[in-house]
Design a protein around this motif. Structure first.
Motif, PDB file in Angstrom:
ATOM      1  N   TYR A 197       0.797  -1.223   0.000  1.00 43.68           N
ATOM      2  CA  TYR A 197       0.000   0.000   0.000  1.00 43.68           C
ATOM      3  C   TYR A 197       0.837   1.285   0.000  1.00 43.68           C
ATOM      4  O   TYR A 197       0.442   2.279  -0.575  1.00 43.68           O
ATOM      5  N   TYR A 198       1.983   1.245   0.680  1.00 46.18           N
ATOM      6  CA  TYR A 198       2.702   2.516   0.896  1.00 46.18           C
ATOM      7  C   TYR A 198       4.057   2.589   0.184  1.00 46.18           C
ATOM      8  O   TYR A 198       4.629   3.663   0.083  1.00 46.18           O
ATOM      9  N   ALA A 199       4.592   1.438  -0.231  1.00 46.54           N
ATOM     10  CA  ALA A 199       5.914   1.446  -0.872  1.00 46.54           C
ATOM     11  C   ALA A 199       5.979   0.270  -1.844  1.00 46.54           C
ATOM     12  O   ALA A 199       6.763  -0.662  -1.675  1.00 46.54           O
ATOM     13  N   PRO A 200       5.154   0.320  -2.888  1.00 49.05           N
ATOM     14  CA  PRO A 200       4.968  -0.864  -3.735  1.00 49.05           C
ATOM     15  C   PRO A 200       6.217  -1.319  -4.490  1.00 49.05           C
ATOM     16  O   PRO A 200       6.231  -2.429  -5.004  1.00 49.05           O
ATOM     17  N   LYS A 201       7.256  -0.466  -4.550  1.00 46.16           N
ATOM     18  CA  LYS A 201       8.475  -0.914  -5.245  1.00 46.16           C
ATOM     19  C   LYS A 201       9.396  -1.736  -4.345  1.00 46.16           C
ATOM     20  O   LYS A 201      10.385  -2.308  -4.806  1.00 46.16           O
ATOM     21  N   VAL A 202       9.098  -1.733  -3.048  1.00 47.72           N
ATOM     22  CA  VAL A 202       9.981  -2.416  -2.095  1.00 47.72           C
ATOM     23  C   VAL A 202       9.715  -3.920  -2.106  1.00 47.72           C
ATOM     24  O   VAL A 202       8.573  -4.373  -2.013  1.00 47.72           O
ATOM     25  N   LYS A 203      10.780  -4.679  -2.228  1.00 45.40           N
ATOM     26  CA  LYS A 203      10.708  -6.148  -2.198  1.00 45.40           C
ATOM     27  C   LYS A 203      10.629  -6.601  -0.743  1.00 45.40           C
ATOM     28  O   LYS A 203      11.389  -6.109   0.097  1.00 45.40           O
ATOM     29  N   VAL A 204       9.740  -7.522  -0.441  1.00 44.43           N
ATOM     30  CA  VAL A 204       9.537  -7.979   0.942  1.00 44.43           C
ATOM     31  C   VAL A 204      10.120  -9.381   1.127  1.00 44.43           C
ATOM     32  O   VAL A 204       9.758 -10.306   0.393  1.00 44.43           O
ATOM     33  N   ILE A 205      11.013  -9.505   2.088  1.00 47.08           N
ATOM     34  CA  ILE A 205      11.650 -10.801   2.345  1.00 47.08           C
ATOM     35  C   ILE A 205      11.364 -11.233   3.777  1.00 47.08           C
ATOM     36  O   ILE A 205      11.454 -10.429   4.713  1.00 47.08           O
ATOM     37  N   GLY A 206      11.011 -12.496   3.943  1.00 46.76           N
ATOM     38  CA  GLY A 206      10.837 -13.071   5.267  1.00 46.76           C
ATOM     39  C   GLY A 206      12.108 -13.788   5.678  1.00 46.76           C
ATOM     40  O   GLY A 206      12.729 -14.469   4.860  1.00 46.76           O
ATOM     41  N   ALA A 207      12.513 -13.617   6.935  1.00 48.74           N
ATOM     42  CA  ALA A 207      13.739 -14.244   7.431  1.00 48.74           C
ATOM     43  C   ALA A 207      13.355 -15.260   8.497  1.00 48.74           C
ATOM     44  O   ALA A 207      12.667 -14.931   9.461  1.00 48.74           O
ATOM     45  N   GLU A 208      13.825 -16.491   8.336  1.00 49.25           N
ATOM     46  CA  GLU A 208      13.336 -17.577   9.188  1.00 49.25           C
ATOM     47  C   GLU A 208      14.485 -18.485   9.638  1.00 49.25           C
ATOM     48  O   GLU A 208      15.397 -18.757   8.864  1.00 49.25           O
ATOM     49  N   PRO A 209      14.444 -18.955  10.873  1.00 48.96           N
ATOM     50  CA  PRO A 209      15.488 -19.898  11.309  1.00 48.96           C
ATOM     51  C   PRO A 209      15.311 -21.254  10.612  1.00 48.96           C
ATOM     52  O   PRO A 209      14.172 -21.710  10.450  1.00 48.96           O
ATOM     53  N   THR A 210      16.389 -21.870  10.233  1.00 49.13           N
ATOM     54  CA  THR A 210      16.335 -23.193   9.605  1.00 49.13           C
ATOM     55  C   THR A 210      15.616 -24.208  10.505  1.00 49.13           C
ATOM     56  O   THR A 210      14.926 -25.095  10.018  1.00 49.13           O
ATOM     57  N   GLY A 211      15.771 -24.018  11.813  1.00 49.21           N
ATOM     58  CA  GLY A 211      15.180 -24.954  12.765  1.00 49.21           C
ATOM     59  C   GLY A 211      13.673 -24.803  12.943  1.00 49.21           C
ATOM     60  O   GLY A 211      13.068 -25.542  13.726  1.00 49.21           O
ATOM     61  N   ALA A 212      13.067 -23.836  12.257  1.00 49.72           N
ATOM     62  CA  ALA A 212      11.612 -23.639  12.351  1.00 49.72           C
ATOM     63  C   ALA A 212      11.153 -23.062  11.024  1.00 49.72           C
ATOM     64  O   ALA A 212      10.545 -22.008  10.965  1.00 49.72           O
ATOM     65  N   ASP A 213      11.453 -23.807   9.929  1.00 49.74           N
ATOM     66  CA  ASP A 213      11.335 -23.228   8.581  1.00 49.74           C
ATOM     67  C   ASP A 213      10.017 -23.567   7.893  1.00 49.74           C
ATOM     68  O   ASP A 213       9.973 -23.766   6.674  1.00 49.74           O
ATOM     69  N   ASP A 214       8.930 -23.576   8.671  1.00 45.64           N
ATOM     70  CA  ASP A 214       7.636 -23.902   8.049  1.00 45.64           C
ATOM     71  C   ASP A 214       7.220 -22.859   7.018  1.00 45.64           C
ATOM     72  O   ASP A 214       6.583 -23.189   6.015  1.00 45.64           O
TER      73      ASP A 214
END
Lengths: 314, 314
Positions: A193-210
């Protein structure tokens, strides 16, 4: 499924305005030099109760009617959502009932009780947790506020990235840690909605990578026996967070615990601020996948700062 | 003796402006509630090299002539002044020679070398330190910059409290930790010139209480075998800092190490920022002498944030 719209997030931002801290965005020249990038850290470790969770809890509780509020709120959580809901209830002069496993650390229970909530202990199983919560709600009429699988919570968490986008222009990427997905889905909606050019990345621990596995499979695959130092990220995606993440998150990247600990220590040493392990996962991802992030302007959500000093990993 | 005047401190502030961080002033509602006071924390832990020392070093090095600067700078220090002078020299494209005892922690040496300075080791005695420093200066022509007993350093450290007074009006008290007295004498001069109604208090560990004893005796009484967790405050007052402290400081209050550790932990937990033990001494004093501080508006200089995470006191 309908996702929270821009109107809902605008309204959430106005609703929480006088209750939450507008947390600062910090930079670190030395981290920028180490990583060949420009990093903008949104410091939710400085948020009330020490975590972004206070945004969602505040938004949800302020959406209740006066009649509902009188009956109080209830949830199951041994983490930051428990403290957030406890304080939010206190602010509205009502009661919070928090169901916690009986093996939860004493310090967590005391923190929640310190905010005036009532802790109801149960056996440390999913079944006992749900049964106990249902009994509490039946008895008290309290309003259940889920830690993440709730549109009101998602809209509240979205206000964090909204503030970041208002303060820092022209970012290339924003990274949030992912557990149940409340913060990441809110961040993704705020970007849309506010910054549509920004790429969104989720960061997750390998030990809980669901989230990593679910994202790539296109369907929810919950974690079984997740295990990581990032204890705020042990939960699995929910039915309301996954569809938003699937639609608007560009990538989920995973990282091992030793790298999370290294990133956490680096932030402590260089920035002189205290973050919890879960909050270090985005920086650990930047350190691991340097080719993706080199030369980029990157927003990083430091999700919280609640650390047990008796159990530091370094 | 002539003390640095308001013109000198104004000039120092202009001189260091583009080199040092204007550090933030933070507040903590929960600490205010615990202590029944309004506390304003000036966060020099966020300063470059993690300590206020960078102000004095920057002021001193920028007062050298071009010819002098080419010959470099030298000092004896195993603490924050060593890193501060090393970085200040690097900024001016010149060399820093740092004399350090050969039993100083490896991490301290590496930090200074990391800023491009040359470390010269000596035996861990005062005599060896001075002899070694003199040899270095004789050989190189480098300019000696004392860690605290120097008008240029005092004027530089004064810029910290000057910024605090510009940001927060109508404070009743300002508290700075005291070791060699560079920060405290600078703070006292800043109060005299910019906030003359503010009472200036020095906070000192009981295990290194030469300032307390000197202040009360009216003459310098150095510490013999000082011992405290606040390792930035082991040094004794100097001939240039003591007269300013004697004249313009209202009171020196002392506090024991366990209380310093408790105050340090409280700031870590409640404010989510990292401070070193020396920086916790002022808050420890506020906690110990609550009758003095109740209901007051108090400025606290958080002097630095350089902590060895392998040796945390809690």
């Amino acid at each position: 499924m309908e996702f929270p719209g821009i109107d809902q997030i605008d309204a959430a931002a106005n609703r929480v305005l006088h209750f939450v801290h507008k947390t600062p965005v910090l930079c670190s020249k030395s981290l920028d030099e180490i990583l060949n990038a420009q990093l903008y850290f949104k410091c939710e470790n400085f948020q009330k109760v020490g975590a972004f969770k206070y945004r969602g809890a505040t938004n949800a509780i302020n959406l209740l009617s006066d009649d509902q509020i009188q009956l109080g709120v209830a949830t199951h959580s041994s983490g930051n959502h428990a403290q957030a809901l406890a304080l939010a209830a206190k602010t509205k002069n009502t009661k919070a009932y928090i169901v916690m496993p009986d093996n939860a650390p004493k310090s967590k229970k005391e923190a929640v009780i310190g905010y005036g909530a009532e802790v109801i202990e149960c056996e440390p199983t999913l079944e006992a947790r749900e049964t106990t919560l249902n009994k509490v709600i039946e008895k008290t009429g309290a309003n259940f506020i889920h830690p993440y699988n709730d549109q009101r919570i998602i809209a509240g968490q979205a206000t964090c990235a909204k503030e970041l986008f208002e303060e820092v222009n022209d970012m290339d990427i924003v990274i949030a840690p992912v557990g149940g997905g409340g913060l990441l889905s809110g961040t993704a909606l705020a970007a849309k909605y506010y910054a549509p050019k920004v790429k969104v990345i989720g960061a997750e621990p390998t030990g809980a990578d669901d989230a990593y596995r679910s994202f790539n499979a296109g369907k929810i695959i919950p974690s079984i026996n997740p295990n990581t130092i990032a204890d705020g990220l042990l939960t699995s995606l929910g039915s309301k967070t996954f569809p938003i993440i699937k639609e608007y998150v560009h990538q989920i990247l995973t990282v091992e615990d030793p790298a999370i600990i290294e990133a956490m220590k680096l932030i402590w040493q260089r920035m002189k601020i205290i973050i919890e392990p879960s909050a270090a996962v985005p920086l650990a991802v930047v350190m691991k996948y340097q080719s993706i992030f080199k030369g980029k302007r990157i927003g990083i959500i430091l999700s919280g700062g609640n650390v047990d000093f008796d159990k530091l990993p370094f």
